[in-house]
Design a protein around this motif. Structure first.
Motif, PDB file in Angstrom:
ATOM      1  N   LYS A 106      -3.915  -8.531  -2.291  1.00 42.20           N
ATOM      2  CA  LYS A 106      -3.590  -7.198  -1.749  1.00 42.20           C
ATOM      3  C   LYS A 106      -2.090  -7.093  -1.446  1.00 42.20           C
ATOM      4  O   LYS A 106      -1.457  -6.074  -1.728  1.00 42.20           O
ATOM      5  CB  LYS A 106      -4.391  -6.946  -0.490  1.00 42.20           C
ATOM      6  CG  LYS A 106      -5.892  -6.785  -0.739  1.00 42.20           C
ATOM      7  CD  LYS A 106      -6.627  -6.565   0.578  1.00 42.20           C
ATOM      8  CE  LYS A 106      -8.136  -6.430   0.346  1.00 42.20           C
ATOM      9  NZ  LYS A 106      -8.884  -6.238   1.618  1.00 42.20           N
ATOM     10  N   GLU A 109      -0.214  -6.851  -4.704  1.00 42.57           N
ATOM     11  CA  GLU A 109      -0.368  -5.515  -5.294  1.00 42.57           C
ATOM     12  C   GLU A 109       0.519  -4.499  -4.580  1.00 42.57           C
ATOM     13  O   GLU A 109       1.159  -3.646  -5.214  1.00 42.57           O
ATOM     14  CB  GLU A 109      -1.830  -5.091  -5.214  1.00 42.57           C
ATOM     15  CG  GLU A 109      -2.096  -3.756  -5.881  1.00 42.57           C
ATOM     16  CD  GLU A 109      -3.575  -3.370  -5.824  1.00 42.57           C
ATOM     17  OE1 GLU A 109      -3.894  -2.238  -6.239  1.00 42.57           O
ATOM     18  OE2 GLU A 109      -4.382  -4.191  -5.369  1.00 42.57           O
ATOM     19  N   ALA A 110       0.567  -4.585  -3.227  1.00 37.63           N
ATOM     20  CA  ALA A 110       1.423  -3.674  -2.460  1.00 37.63           C
ATOM     21  C   ALA A 110       2.889  -3.916  -2.779  1.00 37.63           C
ATOM     22  O   ALA A 110       3.679  -2.962  -2.937  1.00 37.63           O
ATOM     23  CB  ALA A 110       1.164  -3.855  -0.963  1.00 37.63           C
ATOM     24  N   GLN A 113       3.611  -2.431  -6.095  1.00 37.62           N
ATOM     25  CA  GLN A 113       3.683  -0.975  -6.005  1.00 37.62           C
ATOM     26  C   GLN A 113       5.018  -0.529  -5.416  1.00 37.62           C
ATOM     27  O   GLN A 113       5.631   0.441  -5.866  1.00 37.62           O
ATOM     28  CB  GLN A 113       2.522  -0.439  -5.154  1.00 37.62           C
ATOM     29  CG  GLN A 113       2.455   1.079  -5.068  1.00 37.62           C
ATOM     30  CD  GLN A 113       2.210   1.714  -6.416  1.00 37.62           C
ATOM     31  OE1 GLN A 113       1.563   1.128  -7.290  1.00 37.62           O
ATOM     32  NE2 GLN A 113       2.744   2.911  -6.608  1.00 37.62           N
ATOM     33  N   ASN A 114       5.466  -1.274  -4.381  1.00 38.38           N
ATOM     34  CA  ASN A 114       6.772  -0.954  -3.789  1.00 38.38           C
ATOM     35  C   ASN A 114       7.898  -1.106  -4.808  1.00 38.38           C
ATOM     36  O   ASN A 114       8.815  -0.281  -4.883  1.00 38.38           O
ATOM     37  CB  ASN A 114       7.042  -1.864  -2.586  1.00 38.38           C
ATOM     38  CG  ASN A 114       6.176  -1.510  -1.397  1.00 38.38           C
ATOM     39  OD1 ASN A 114       5.638  -0.404  -1.302  1.00 38.38           O
ATOM     40  ND2 ASN A 114       6.013  -2.460  -0.478  1.00 38.38           N
TER      41      ASN A 114
END
Length: 248
Positions: A106, A109-110, A113-114
């Motif tokens: 997680k 993934e964050a 995305q950032n």
């Protein structure tokens, strides 16, 4: 407000629409360019940190997967050696690592995305800045042409005024000439006509009749002119009527 929290605002900003509504587009462009330059500087400053975080979480996740695989292999070896208790230890460790791996996934993934958002913001800001610089050059050119056109129009208006003044001056000249012509006409009308009979009467009053006849005769003799018969008869009759001796 952090740069990432402003992602939606930056990505949804329609710079061209804002400029079209601006009362002073040139001034608005300058201010917007400064704002975008500040945002781009913030994006570049934070991009390295975001990308480093993405790399770190990916590395931790890969390391966790490696530990999961390692403990799974050890459990197999323990079972192969006939040691079931050892196998349970390795399997419990594997399960803990897999649970931690979900959290790492997680985070990774964050972080990813950032990083994607940072790249999107960077590209959007660069595109907007380039577009604004192009429009700024166009707007400045248009303003320069508009100012030149206004000056031409002002010069044209001044030329029209000068032409109007010349036409007015021509009318003044015509009016002055007409007044002069009327004055001369009145002068001619006011002149008393010469009364020829009155002038001759004044001559004879002064006793100049005989002298005039003598001068007339001498002039005729000088020019070799003979008096017309009709004139001579009239003169002879006039002498007789006036009882004046005719010397001719």
């Amino acid at each position: 407000m952090g740069i990432l929290s402003r992602f939606k605002n930056i990505m949804s900003a329609n710079i061209n629409a804002l400029l079209d509504k601006a009362e002073n587009p040139e001034k608005m462009i300058d201010q917007t360019l400064r704002n975008l330059a500040n945002d781009l500087a913030a994006v570049k400053k934070e991009t390295a940190g975001v990308m480093a975080e993405e790399t770190r979480t990916r590395r931790e996740m890969d390391a966790n997967l490696a530990e999961v695989k390692k403990n799974m292999d050890l459990a197999r070896k323990a079972l192969a050696a006939g040691n079931e208790d050892h196998a349970r230890v390795f399997l419990n460790k594997k399960n803990e690592l897999e649970h931690h791996g979900l959290e790492l996934s997680k985070l990774a993934e964050a972080a990813q995305q950032n990083a994607v958002q940072m790249r999107q913001m960077h590209d959007k800001l660069v595109k907007d800045i380039n577009s604004l610089r192009t429009r700024k050059a166009t707007i400045k050119s248009n303003i320069a042409v508009a100012r030149a056109t206004e000056r031409v129009n002002q010069m044209g208006a001044a030329g029209s005024k000068a032409e109007g003044a010349l036409q007015q001056f021509s009318r003044f000249e015509q009016q002055a000439q007409e007044r002069l012509d009327r004055a001369r006409s009145l002068t001619a009308l006011n002149e008393v006509p010469v009364d020829e009979a009155q002038a001759l009467a004044e001559l004879y009053k002064s006793g100049g009749g005989a002298a005039l006849e003598d001068e007339l005769s001498a002039l005729k003799a000088e020019m070799g002119l003979a008096p017309a018969a009709k004139v001579d008869d009239d003169i002879a009759a006039l002498y007789q009527e006036m009882d004046i001796p005719n010397e001719n």
